[in-house]
Enzyme design. Structure first.
Site, mmCIF file in Angstrom:
data_model
loop_
_atom_site.group_PDB
_atom_site.id
_atom_site.type_symbol
_atom_site.label_atom_id
_atom_site.label_comp_id
_atom_site.label_asym_id
_atom_site.label_seq_id
_atom_site.Cartn_x
_atom_site.Cartn_y
_atom_site.Cartn_z
ATOM 1 N N SER A 136 0.887 -1.417 0.073
ATOM 2 C CA SER A 136 -0.110 0.030 -0.072
ATOM 3 C C SER A 136 0.913 1.400 0.057
ATOM 4 C CB SER A 136 -0.973 -0.156 1.275
ATOM 5 O OG SER A 136 -1.433 1.424 1.490
ATOM 6 N N TYR A 160 -1.384 -0.890 10.665
ATOM 7 C CA TYR A 160 -1.632 -1.352 9.243
ATOM 8 C C TYR A 160 -0.362 -1.110 8.463
ATOM 9 C CZ TYR A 160 -3.568 -1.212 4.547
ATOM 10 O OH TYR A 160 -3.806 -1.245 3.320
ATOM 11 N N LYS A 164 2.766 -3.833 6.577
ATOM 12 C CA LYS A 164 2.927 -3.835 4.979
ATOM 13 C C LYS A 164 4.377 -3.663 4.822
ATOM 14 C CE LYS A 164 -1.263 -4.267 3.316
ATOM 15 N NZ LYS A 164 -1.509 -5.706 2.805
HETATM 16 C C1 UD1 Z 1 -6.872 5.386 3.791
HETATM 17 C C2 UD1 Z 1 -5.966 5.021 4.923
HETATM 18 C C3 UD1 Z 1 -4.446 4.297 4.344
HETATM 19 C C4 UD1 Z 1 -5.357 3.198 3.449
HETATM 20 C C5 UD1 Z 1 -6.180 3.449 2.371
HETATM 21 C C6 UD1 Z 1 -7.084 2.313 1.631
HETATM 22 C C7 UD1 Z 1 -5.908 6.704 6.663
HETATM 23 C C8 UD1 Z 1 -5.362 7.848 7.325
HETATM 24 N N1 UD1 Z 1 -5.405 6.242 5.417
HETATM 25 O O1 UD1 Z 1 -6.166 6.138 2.884
HETATM 26 O O2 UD1 Z 1 -3.787 3.897 5.012
HETATM 27 O O3 UD1 Z 1 -4.429 2.340 2.910
HETATM 28 O O4 UD1 Z 1 -7.482 4.406 3.224
HETATM 29 O O5 UD1 Z 1 -7.802 1.481 2.371
HETATM 30 O O6 UD1 Z 1 -7.000 6.395 7.098
HETATM 31 N N2 UD1 Z 1 -12.398 11.847 3.187
HETATM 32 C C9 UD1 Z 1 -13.309 12.502 3.368
HETATM 33 N N3 UD1 Z 1 -14.554 12.135 4.135
HETATM 34 C C10 UD1 Z 1 -14.639 10.925 4.234
HETATM 35 C C11 UD1 Z 1 -13.675 9.675 4.074
HETATM 36 C C12 UD1 Z 1 -12.323 10.481 3.343
HETATM 37 O O7 UD1 Z 1 -13.354 13.885 3.043
HETATM 38 O O8 UD1 Z 1 -15.806 10.501 4.874
HETATM 39 C C13 UD1 Z 1 -11.280 12.349 2.278
HETATM 40 C C14 UD1 Z 1 -10.010 11.952 3.161
HETATM 41 O O9 UD1 Z 1 -9.667 13.240 4.224
HETATM 42 C C15 UD1 Z 1 -8.849 11.601 2.145
HETATM 43 C C16 UD1 Z 1 -9.671 11.326 1.029
HETATM 44 O O10 UD1 Z 1 -10.977 11.710 1.261
HETATM 45 O O11 UD1 Z 1 -8.313 13.009 1.712
HETATM 46 C C17 UD1 Z 1 -9.412 9.738 0.492
HETATM 47 O O12 UD1 Z 1 -9.816 9.188 2.061
HETATM 48 P P1 UD1 Z 1 -9.744 7.440 1.926
HETATM 49 O O13 UD1 Z 1 -10.668 6.907 1.064
HETATM 50 O O14 UD1 Z 1 -10.069 7.270 3.645
HETATM 51 O O15 UD1 Z 1 -8.480 7.115 1.749
HETATM 52 P P2 UD1 Z 1 -6.847 7.525 2.188
HETATM 53 O O16 UD1 Z 1 -7.016 8.497 3.362
HETATM 54 O O17 UD1 Z 1 -6.120 8.259 1.210
#
Ligand code: UD1
Length: 347
Positions: A136, A160, A164
């Site tokens: 990842s 997590y 990895k």
């Molecule tokens: C997250 C995990 C990462 C994991 C990946 C795939 C964290 C900090 N990181 O990555 O370790 O490998 O998922 O499973 O949890 N967002 C919102 N609202 C939401 C959800 C997310 O605004 O309800 C934003 C987040 O701030 C981010 C983006 O959307 O900027 C993507 O979020 P997300 O899908 O959770 O992925 P990652 O944070 O990149």
């Protein structure tokens, strides 16, 4: 070729099984089904039958935990005796919630790391020396760089991520023990979203999703009343954080390209992303536009552990795998919504 896919019923696993079967591989899935559903593989079969590409679908499904060495041994032995030994493994099985990993690191190290060690021990015993491992981008020391390449600093911030890294390092040691025989690919995924365009397989998280895309599709379906956007004060053009979203079918195809490259003995570590950054607001706007659905949003504070920009430098994947992502954000949004709207309760 007979390929063992651990965790093959999961989101990325099921799409990869489909791609493998479409390309003529025989597939054996080992999955504990603790975070997945066997129905995903029924969906894979349905797609193949519909396409009439294969008459007898060579897919075997076994419910098992990869820490169960006796069972894995029996499985490898059975295939060896039948004259169809397992030639390679695509290893998805593992726990993947960042939050849970902080609460229960013991379990994460046990399932992810011990599970991988057990798997490799059995592979070694049966001289099966090809493995594609699902790593990842979360392992990079997030630093708001323009993009991350495979030599960027490794600095995971949760268990997590540390599991990895540990598995990648362990695989590297295994490779070095016998470089003439092992072929290993560590694939570092960015943000996989979307679904197969049939709408028959897709992402089905248990409970309230923590990743943005399944959360967004559940808001679109009216299951959740609004999308909380974590921060609108990031130093980006619209203030929301940037990620590299990749269509799950592109990711699945990346595994097959990696597998094919392992015929030459080597170890490779490769980013799988599109190389394009998309902000949360751009993702929401694209989803609204292509699906003609309004998504209620609310800006909230930043999520702990988040970072501004995580985008792949995918130059190495393109040059070394002969692979490139083909599907745009629009397709990710269309296909992901098709899956959610046809399967409001998941599997
Ligand atoms: C997250 C995990 C990462 C994991 C990946 C795939 C964290 C900090 N990181 O990555 O370790 O490998 O998922 O499973 O949890 N967002 C919102 N609202 C939401 C959800 C997310 O605004 O309800 C934003 C987040 O701030 C981010 C983006 O959307 O900027 C993507 O979020 P997300 O899908 O959770 O992925 P990652 O944070 O990149």
């Amino acid at each position: 070729m007979n390929i063992l896919v651990t965790g093959g019923a999961g989101f990325i696993g099921s799409h990869t099984c489909l791609a493998l079967l479409e390309q003529g591989y025989e597939v054996v899935v080992v999955d504990s089904f603790i975070n997945s559903n066997k129905k995903s593989l029924d969906g894979v079969i349905e797609i193949l039958k519909f396409n009439k590409t294969i008459k007898n679908i060579p897919l075997e499904i076994i419910k098992a935990d990869i820490r169960n060495e006796k069972l894995l041994d029996k499985l490898f032995l059975g295939y060896k005796k039948s004259g169809k030994p397992i030639n390679a493994v695509i290893h998805f099985a593992g726990l993947k919630s960042v939050k849970e990993s902080i609460l229960n690191p013991l379990n994460y190290w046990d399932v992810n790391v011990n599970g991988s060690i057990t798997l490799l021990r059995v592979m070694d015993r049966y001289k099966c020396k090809r493995i594609v491992f699902s790593s990842s981008a979360t392992i990079y020391g997030y630093s708001n760089k323009k993009s991350f390449n495979e030599n960027s600093e490794i600095k995971p911030i949760n268990p997590y991520g540390t599991t990895k890294v540990a598995i990648e390092q362990f695989l590297n040691d295994v490779y070095l023990s016998n470089p003439k025989e092992w072929g290993i690919a560590n694939l570092r995924y960015f943000n996989p979203i979307g679904a197969h365009p049939s709408g028959l397989i897709g992402e089905a998280p248990l409970g309230v999703p923590s990743n943005i895309f399944p959360y967004l599709t559940q808001v679109a379906a009216g299951k959740i009343n609004k999308l909380n956007i974590f921060g609108n004060d990031w130093p980006t053009k619209d203030g929301t954080a940037i990620r590299d979203y990749i269509h799950v079918m592109d990711l699945a195809e990346g595994h097959i390209s990696a597998l094919q490259k392992l015929n030459e003995n080597k170890i490779m570590t490769v980013n799988l992303g599109t190389g394009f950054g998309t902000s949360v607001l751009e993702l929401v706007n694209t989803f609204e536009r292509v699906n003609n659905i309004k998504i209620p949003i609310e800006f909230t504070s930043r999520r702990q552990g988040d970072c501004c920009r995580v985008v792949a430098d995918n130059t190495l994947a393109i040059s070394s795998l002969g692979w490139s992502p083909k599907r745009y954000l629009e397709e990710m949004c269309l296909d992901g919504w098709k899956w959610q709207s046809l399967n409001p309760k998941g599997y």
